[in-house]
Scaffold this motif. Structure first.
Motif, PDB file in Angstrom:
ATOM      1  N   VAL A   8       0.844  -1.202   0.000  1.00  0.00           N
ATOM      2  CA  VAL A   8       0.000   0.000   0.000  1.00  0.00           C
ATOM      3  C   VAL A   8       0.876   1.248   0.000  1.00  0.00           C
ATOM      4  O   VAL A   8       0.603   2.218  -0.708  1.00  0.00           O
ATOM      5  CB  VAL A   8      -0.958  -0.011   1.219  1.00  0.00           C
ATOM      6  N   GLY A   9       1.950   1.227   0.773  1.00  0.00           N
ATOM      7  CA  GLY A   9       2.837   2.380   0.826  1.00  0.00           C
ATOM      8  C   GLY A   9       3.566   2.624  -0.474  1.00  0.00           C
ATOM      9  O   GLY A   9       3.699   3.763  -0.927  1.00  0.00           O
ATOM     10  N   SER A  10       4.033   1.551  -1.111  1.00  0.00           N
ATOM     11  CA  SER A  10       4.807   1.747  -2.336  1.00  0.00           C
ATOM     12  C   SER A  10       3.925   2.075  -3.534  1.00  0.00           C
ATOM     13  O   SER A  10       4.310   2.879  -4.386  1.00  0.00           O
ATOM     14  CB  SER A  10       5.669   0.524  -2.624  1.00  0.00           C
ATOM     15  N   TYR A  11       2.735   1.502  -3.621  1.00  0.00           N
ATOM     16  CA  TYR A  11       1.865   1.766  -4.759  1.00  0.00           C
ATOM     17  C   TYR A  11       0.934   2.944  -4.501  1.00  0.00           C
ATOM     18  O   TYR A  11       0.374   3.503  -5.438  1.00  0.00           O
ATOM     19  CB  TYR A  11       1.053   0.533  -5.118  1.00  0.00           C
ATOM     20  N   GLY A  12       0.762   3.323  -3.265  1.00  0.00           N
ATOM     21  CA  GLY A  12      -0.076   4.465  -2.956  1.00  0.00           C
ATOM     22  C   GLY A  12       0.557   5.782  -3.336  1.00  0.00           C
ATOM     23  O   GLY A  12      -0.129   6.805  -3.447  1.00  0.00           O
ATOM     24  N   THR A  13       1.844   5.789  -3.546  1.00  0.00           N
ATOM     25  CA  THR A  13       2.533   7.021  -3.925  1.00  0.00           C
ATOM     26  C   THR A  13       2.468   7.295  -5.423  1.00  0.00           C
ATOM     27  O   THR A  13       2.933   8.347  -5.864  1.00  0.00           O
ATOM     28  CB  THR A  13       4.008   6.959  -3.493  1.00  0.00           C
ATOM     29  N   VAL A  14       1.887   6.396  -6.185  1.00  0.00           N
ATOM     30  CA  VAL A  14       1.811   6.586  -7.637  1.00  0.00           C
ATOM     31  C   VAL A  14       0.972   7.814  -7.966  1.00  0.00           C
ATOM     32  O   VAL A  14       1.328   8.608  -8.843  1.00  0.00           O
ATOM     33  CB  VAL A  14       1.261   5.317  -8.329  1.00  0.00           C
ATOM     34  N   GLY A  15      -0.128   8.017  -7.276  1.00  0.00           N
ATOM     35  CA  GLY A  15      -0.962   9.195  -7.518  1.00  0.00           C
ATOM     36  C   GLY A  15      -0.222  10.490  -7.231  1.00  0.00           C
ATOM     37  O   GLY A  15      -0.320  11.458  -7.991  1.00  0.00           O
ATOM     38  N   LEU A  16       0.526  10.498  -6.139  1.00  0.00           N
ATOM     39  CA  LEU A  16       1.323  11.671  -5.804  1.00  0.00           C
ATOM     40  C   LEU A  16       2.389  11.926  -6.869  1.00  0.00           C
ATOM     41  O   LEU A  16       2.630  13.068  -7.265  1.00  0.00           O
ATOM     42  CB  LEU A  16       1.973  11.478  -4.434  1.00  0.00           C
ATOM     43  N   GLU A  17       2.992  10.858  -7.344  1.00  0.00           N
ATOM     44  CA  GLU A  17       4.019  10.985  -8.383  1.00  0.00           C
ATOM     45  C   GLU A  17       3.430  11.537  -9.681  1.00  0.00           C
ATOM     46  O   GLU A  17       4.051  12.372 -10.349  1.00  0.00           O
ATOM     47  CB  GLU A  17       4.665   9.627  -8.619  1.00  0.00           C
ATOM     48  N   ALA A  57       5.688   6.675 -15.137  1.00  0.00           N
ATOM     49  CA  ALA A  57       5.686   6.255 -13.734  1.00  0.00           C
ATOM     50  C   ALA A  57       4.577   5.236 -13.464  1.00  0.00           C
ATOM     51  O   ALA A  57       4.787   4.247 -12.752  1.00  0.00           O
ATOM     52  CB  ALA A  57       5.528   7.467 -12.823  1.00  0.00           C
ATOM     53  N   VAL A  58       3.400   5.474 -14.044  1.00  0.00           N
ATOM     54  CA  VAL A  58       2.293   4.531 -13.872  1.00  0.00           C
ATOM     55  C   VAL A  58       2.642   3.198 -14.522  1.00  0.00           C
ATOM     56  O   VAL A  58       2.386   2.120 -13.964  1.00  0.00           O
ATOM     57  CB  VAL A  58       0.986   5.114 -14.446  1.00  0.00           C
ATOM     58  N   PHE A  59       3.218   3.240 -15.715  1.00  0.00           N
ATOM     59  CA  PHE A  59       3.608   2.013 -16.410  1.00  0.00           C
ATOM     60  C   PHE A  59       4.656   1.239 -15.614  1.00  0.00           C
ATOM     61  O   PHE A  59       4.577   0.023 -15.492  1.00  0.00           O
ATOM     62  CB  PHE A  59       4.137   2.350 -17.807  1.00  0.00           C
ATOM     63  N   ARG A  60       5.632   1.944 -15.035  1.00  0.00           N
ATOM     64  CA  ARG A  60       6.657   1.303 -14.223  1.00  0.00           C
ATOM     65  C   ARG A  60       6.043   0.634 -12.994  1.00  0.00           C
ATOM     66  O   ARG A  60       6.378  -0.502 -12.665  1.00  0.00           O
ATOM     67  CB  ARG A  60       7.696   2.336 -13.790  1.00  0.00           C
ATOM     68  N   ALA A  61       5.105   1.330 -12.346  1.00  0.00           N
ATOM     69  CA  ALA A  61       4.452   0.758 -11.170  1.00  0.00           C
ATOM     70  C   ALA A  61       3.610  -0.455 -11.555  1.00  0.00           C
ATOM     71  O   ALA A  61       3.564  -1.450 -10.820  1.00  0.00           O
ATOM     72  CB  ALA A  61       3.584   1.811 -10.488  1.00  0.00           C
ATOM     73  N   TRP A  62       2.963  -0.391 -12.705  1.00  0.00           N
ATOM     74  CA  TRP A  62       2.138  -1.506 -13.163  1.00  0.00           C
ATOM     75  C   TRP A  62       2.999  -2.741 -13.443  1.00  0.00           C
ATOM     76  O   TRP A  62       2.643  -3.854 -13.054  1.00  0.00           O
ATOM     77  CB  TRP A  62       1.370  -1.076 -14.407  1.00  0.00           C
ATOM     78  N   LYS A  63       4.145  -2.527 -14.113  1.00  0.00           N
ATOM     79  CA  LYS A  63       5.044  -3.650 -14.387  1.00  0.00           C
ATOM     80  C   LYS A  63       5.594  -4.233 -13.081  1.00  0.00           C
ATOM     81  O   LYS A  63       5.755  -5.445 -12.954  1.00  0.00           O
ATOM     82  CB  LYS A  63       6.196  -3.205 -15.294  1.00  0.00           C
ATOM     83  N   GLU A  64       5.889  -3.366 -12.127  1.00  0.00           N
ATOM     84  CA  GLU A  64       6.383  -3.834 -10.836  1.00  0.00           C
ATOM     85  C   GLU A  64       5.321  -4.655 -10.106  1.00  0.00           C
ATOM     86  O   GLU A  64       5.621  -5.688  -9.509  1.00  0.00           O
ATOM     87  CB  GLU A  64       6.796  -2.633  -9.988  1.00  0.00           C
ATOM     88  N   MET A  65       4.073  -4.206 -10.169  1.00  0.00           N
ATOM     89  CA  MET A  65       2.977  -4.955  -9.551  1.00  0.00           C
ATOM     90  C   MET A  65       2.819  -6.328 -10.201  1.00  0.00           C
ATOM     91  O   MET A  65       2.586  -7.327  -9.512  1.00  0.00           O
ATOM     92  CB  MET A  65       1.664  -4.187  -9.680  1.00  0.00           C
TER      93      MET A  65
END
Length: 122
Positions: A8-17, A57-65
């Motif tokens: 939650v902490g690592s993916y919750g920052t995507v919106g802020l980014e 940034a969203v694409f990077r987070a999605w690939k990480e997920m």
């Protein structure tokens, strides 16, 4: 449980980014517009650069997920369902060994349904 909060902490920052990327791009564009006198053009251009950085940034987070989910899938497998609340549909058929009473292709089930080969309603 601790691992869930970490996600939650690592993916919750995507919106802020995303918001910060767009704002930084806009402010760089406004600063350049003030310096060069090209009023709306560089602001719009740099806003879209910020939008592109946000998309990256969203694409990077999605690939990480996806990578984390695949790793957990390999380690733990599919979790068993907690309960099976699925009710059988009325058109579901019994297995072949319970259903067939004779050797004919147009055999009728004990509950009165016809075999798939004998039905023309499809």
């Amino acid at each position: 449980m601790k691992q869930d909060w970490k996600a939650v902490g690592s993916y919750g920052t995507v919106g802020l980014e995303v918001v910060l990327c767009m704002l930084v791009g806009l402010f760089i564009g406004r600063w350049l517009d003030a310096k060069l006198g090209t009023d709306p053009y560089l602001s719009v251009l740099w806003f879209f650069f910020g939008l592109g950085a946000a998309g990256k940034a969203v694409f990077r987070a999605w690939k990480e997920m996806q990578a984390v989910a695949a790793r957990e899938e390999r380690e733990q497998g599919n979790p068993a369902p907690r309960y099976d609340d699925r009710k059988p549909r009325p058109d579901e058929r019994a297995p072949d060994d319970e259903r067939r009473t004779g050797s004919s292709d147009s055999a009728v089930d004990p509950d009165g349904r016809q075999d798939a080969k004998g039905s023309d309603e499809r």
